[in-house]
Motif scaffolding. Structure first.
Motif, PDB file in Angstrom:
ATOM      1  N   GLU A  82       4.746  -4.165   4.846  1.00  0.00           N
ATOM      2  CA  GLU A  82       5.145  -5.560   5.089  1.00  0.00           C
ATOM      3  C   GLU A  82       6.645  -5.747   4.878  1.00  0.00           C
ATOM      4  O   GLU A  82       7.303  -6.484   5.615  1.00  0.00           O
ATOM      5  N   GLY A  98       7.172  -5.500   8.517  1.00  0.00           N
ATOM      6  CA  GLY A  98       6.367  -6.703   8.680  1.00  0.00           C
ATOM      7  C   GLY A  98       7.134  -7.969   8.365  1.00  0.00           C
ATOM      8  O   GLY A  98       8.282  -8.152   8.778  1.00  0.00           O
ATOM      9  N   ALA A  99       6.517  -8.848   7.579  1.00  0.00           N
ATOM     10  CA  ALA A  99       7.086 -10.173   7.321  1.00  0.00           C
ATOM     11  C   ALA A  99       8.379 -10.128   6.515  1.00  0.00           C
ATOM     12  O   ALA A  99       9.176 -11.066   6.577  1.00  0.00           O
ATOM     13  N   ARG A 138      10.706  -7.764   6.838  1.00  0.00           N
ATOM     14  CA  ARG A 138      11.651  -6.877   7.515  1.00  0.00           C
ATOM     15  C   ARG A 138      13.074  -7.415   7.425  1.00  0.00           C
ATOM     16  O   ARG A 138      13.352  -8.562   7.764  1.00  0.00           O
ATOM     17  N   PHE A 156       5.508  -8.870  -2.379  1.00  0.00           N
ATOM     18  CA  PHE A 156       4.307  -8.972  -1.551  1.00  0.00           C
ATOM     19  C   PHE A 156       3.129  -9.255  -2.462  1.00  0.00           C
ATOM     20  O   PHE A 156       2.864  -8.508  -3.406  1.00  0.00           O
ATOM     21  N   ILE A 204       6.046 -12.700   0.224  1.00  0.00           N
ATOM     22  CA  ILE A 204       5.088 -12.525   1.308  1.00  0.00           C
ATOM     23  C   ILE A 204       3.685 -12.677   0.731  1.00  0.00           C
ATOM     24  O   ILE A 204       3.302 -11.939  -0.167  1.00  0.00           O
ATOM     25  N   GLY A 232      -0.299 -12.471   1.334  1.00  0.00           N
ATOM     26  CA  GLY A 232      -1.301 -11.905   2.216  1.00  0.00           C
ATOM     27  C   GLY A 232      -2.696 -12.054   1.640  1.00  0.00           C
ATOM     28  O   GLY A 232      -2.938 -12.863   0.741  1.00  0.00           O
ATOM     29  N   ALA A 280       1.925 -12.901   5.373  1.00  0.00           N
ATOM     30  CA  ALA A 280       1.989 -11.501   5.777  1.00  0.00           C
ATOM     31  C   ALA A 280       1.784 -11.394   7.281  1.00  0.00           C
ATOM     32  O   ALA A 280       1.113 -12.227   7.896  1.00  0.00           O
ATOM     33  N   LEU A 282       1.056  -8.168   8.977  1.00  0.00           N
ATOM     34  CA  LEU A 282       0.367  -6.967   9.460  1.00  0.00           C
ATOM     35  C   LEU A 282      -1.139  -6.985   9.260  1.00  0.00           C
ATOM     36  O   LEU A 282      -1.830  -6.088   9.733  1.00  0.00           O
ATOM     37  N   ALA A 322      -1.807  -3.176   7.248  1.00  0.00           N
ATOM     38  CA  ALA A 322      -0.640  -2.910   6.396  1.00  0.00           C
ATOM     39  C   ALA A 322      -0.796  -1.633   5.585  1.00  0.00           C
ATOM     40  O   ALA A 322       0.136  -0.818   5.491  1.00  0.00           O
TER      41      ALA A 322
END
Length: 326
Positions: free
Chosen positions: A133, A137-138, A140, A147, A261, A263, A296, A298, A302
């Protein structure tokens, strides 16, 4: 085609992929996502005991290696595997998993032998998912991120400079056991009032069962009731959001992430979660810098993508290590 094996081991199922190289990033840009060349899923066989789970993992990896030889022209150059529980990544040992029933499994060495001696990277499932991630992912492009998947429990991955911090003893990121309600509900860890007893998907499900009187209700049902305006659901939901915000503000005070992030299953509620959560975090910060709080990106891929990144990182580290002449 050069590739690696990526394995994400869950409580009942395994997700796997053969993952190609990331490629070359444009000048000054972030690296592109790795290319997924083949995907597969398989049951862990948990009902047959911990030894059967290990054998299922090894067989799956061997089958993936054989697929690569047949269809990609060569065996995998390395493998990455993400597992739940307590993980000693440096020693390559899956130390403990309540869900899978194993203790001190030398999974790295067992896997390496099963796939022809290729190097293997072993990682904790949440940290491995966080790696993906954060890198592709989020998160990046964020130099520091946190996360936090909200599932049966709550853990987190601390990302710094494209890597995820494991800590001195492998326990970094256990935000679910930050006490947010002193003297509150007992937690299996031995404390009272831990974050995951109030803000995990399991905790919301339990609270909504009690409030609604429906023994089949779960967190997703609670979210739907919130959206329909049910005052009981709104109270259950807000209590969870407030506890989560308390835990997150503790984390951002210590870690100062640029991006948080969120998720896991609870994040699937979308704005029903994120709108009150962002407001609750904003109300609590004083001197701290407010991070971006984002969902998130992915999903359940992920962990598998992160395992692939672990494997490519391992190959990069091996290539960068100077040769030792005996």
């Amino acid at each position: 085609m050069r590739h690696v094996i990526a394995l994400d081991v869950g409580g009942t199922g395994m997700k796997a992929a053969l993952v190609g190289a990331e490629g070359t990033a444009p000048s000054g840009g972030t690296p592109p996502s790795p290319s997924v060349l083949h995907e597969a899923r398989r049951a862990t066989g948990r009902e047959r005991g911990p030894d059967a789970v290990v054998e299922s993992i090894l067989d799956f990896a061997a089958d993936l290696r054989a697929y690569g030889e047949r269809h990609l022209g060569e065996p995998a150059a390395a493998a990455g595997v993400a597992v739940p529980g307590i993980v000693d990544a440096d020693q390559g040992v899956a130390a403990y998993s309540a869900n899978l029933g194993w203790r001190d499994v030398p999974l790295r060495d067992l896997l390496s032998r099963r796939i022809g001696g290729a190097p293997v990277a072993l990682g904790h499932d949440v940290r491995t998912g966080g790696l993906a991630e954060g890198r592709i992912g989020a998160g990046r492009g964020a130099d520091r991120f946190l996360f936090v998947p909200l599932g049966t429990g709550i853990a987190s991955a601390i990302g710094i400079g494209g890597r995820v911090e494991a800590g001195a003893h492998g326990f970094a990121g256990e935000i679910g056991h930050v006490v947010v309600r002193p003297g509150g509900l007992p937690c299996p860890c031995g404390q009272h009032g831990c974050l995951e007893r109030y803000a995990s998907a399991a905790a919301v499900s339990d609270a909504w069962v009690e409030a609604s009187g429906d023994p089949e209700a779960d967190a997703a049902d609670c979210a739907k009731a919130v959206e329909s305006g049910d005052p009981r659901a709104r109270k259950v939901w807000q209590d969870a959001v407030d506890a989560l915000a308390d835990g997150l503000v503790t984390a951002l005070t210590l870690l100062d992430p640029r991006t948080v992030i969120i998720g896991g299953g609870l994040a699937e509620a979308g704005d029903t979660l994120f709108t009150p959560l962002r407001a609750a975090v904003r109300r609590r910060v004083t001197f701290q810098q407010l991070p971006s709080v984002v969902p998130a990106a992915l999903g359940d891929t992920a962990g598998c993508l992160g395992a692939g990144l672990l494997a490519w990182d391992l190959l990069d580290e091996t290539a960068d290590s100077p040769e030792v002449t005996p």
